[in-house]
Design an enzyme around this catalytic site. Structure first.
Site, mmCIF file in Angstrom:
data_model
loop_
_atom_site.group_PDB
_atom_site.id
_atom_site.type_symbol
_atom_site.label_atom_id
_atom_site.label_comp_id
_atom_site.label_asym_id
_atom_site.label_seq_id
_atom_site.Cartn_x
_atom_site.Cartn_y
_atom_site.Cartn_z
ATOM 1 N N GLY A 1 -28.211 37.923 -35.175
ATOM 2 C CA GLY A 1 -27.979 36.495 -35.265
ATOM 3 C C GLY A 1 -29.089 35.680 -34.650
ATOM 4 O O GLY A 1 -30.246 36.098 -34.614
ATOM 5 N N ASP B 1 -41.083 41.252 -0.760
ATOM 6 C CA ASP B 1 -40.299 40.072 -0.372
ATOM 7 C C ASP B 1 -40.035 39.236 -1.622
ATOM 8 O O ASP B 1 -40.714 38.243 -1.899
ATOM 9 C CB ASP B 1 -41.059 39.266 0.675
ATOM 10 C CG ASP B 1 -40.286 38.052 1.127
ATOM 11 O OD1 ASP B 1 -39.085 37.981 0.820
ATOM 12 O OD2 ASP B 1 -40.881 37.176 1.764
#
Length: 250
Positions: free
Chosen positions: A18, A106
């Site tokens: 779709g 981090d």
């Protein structure tokens, strides 16, 4: 669809069954995504038809979680299924990983953008399932993307929720290294590499990655299911806790 939701022909993305449109609310002007799935294309594909039937149910169950794409409306007509969800127009993690980009340990939310506010969102729950669907709490079925699928899934037997820990470990590996741990020139070769499960940390790539991060990867991407970490163990791992503290402290 309801009169207050309108499709906008910009930012259209086509997928196998779709199209995803940008749509907006006539009442508020707020933008959303509308995933329209062609029911006729699914008529001969039993597996994907069942997956797409489960997706809105699972999204409804997870509604309210800030890291999950929210389902606002679900419509069905003679030709299509329509799901109106959050609009995530900030790109996706795969684009960044496939470009060879690696991230520092981090990892902060604003390092990886998904929606316009920079909030990370999980989407596409078509192949998700309820854990504990059988009496012994196991699942079956070969589903998954070659690079990320766990070996237990490929072997065709029963498996548990730890297959998701394996997949999350592969994603973490790619984020830190900019390359997958298991690879090949074709899906078959990738599957064979996954089944061998030989996890390596090339010095040229992992020189700046901490030993704590590599230790966690070994415990997530582990062929021995009894020794492999659970999701709870991953969340309690010192490396994860240290990253959280770094995010809080800025």
């Amino acid at each position: 669809m309801d009169n207050d939701i309108y499709l906008h022909k910009l930012d259209i993305r086509i997928f196998m069954f779709g199209v995803v449109y940008r749509c907006f609310s006539a009442a508020t002007g707020e933008s959303f995504a509308c995933k329209s799935i062609d029911k006729h294309a699914l008529s001969e594909d039993t597996t994907n038809r069942e997956c797409l039937k489960k997706e809105p149910k699972i999204l409804q169950l997870l509604s309210g979680c800030p890291s999950i794409v929210r389902l606002y409306r679900f419509y069905e007509d003679d030709d299509s299924l329509h799901m109106v969800t959050d609009l995530c127009n900030g790109g996706n993690m795969f684009d960044r990983m496939s470009s060879g980009t690696s991230f520092s340990e981090d990892i902060k939310p604003d390092n990886i953008l998904f929606d316009s506010q920079g909030r990370l969102k999980l989407a596409d729950f078509g192949s998700a399932d309820w854990f504990g669907v059988s009496e012994d709490g196991t699942m079956r079925g070969v589903l998954g993307t070659p690079y990320y699928v766990a070996p237990e899934v490929l072997m065709g037997g029963e498996y548990n929720e730890k297959v998701d820990v394996w997949s999350a470990g592969v994603i973490l590996y790619i984020m830190l290294a900019g390359a997958p741990p298991f690879y090949g020139d074709s899906p078959v070769e990738i599957f064979e590499s996954v089944l061998r499960g030989s996890l390596r940390f090339p010095l040229t790539i992992f020189r700046s990655v901490s030993s704590e991060a590599k230790d966690l990867l070994r415990k997530m991407i582990c062929r021995d299911v009894l020794r492999q970490f659970s999701a709870d163990q991953v969340l309690r791992n010192p490396w994860i806790i240290n990253v959280r503290e770094a995010q809080v402290n800025g």
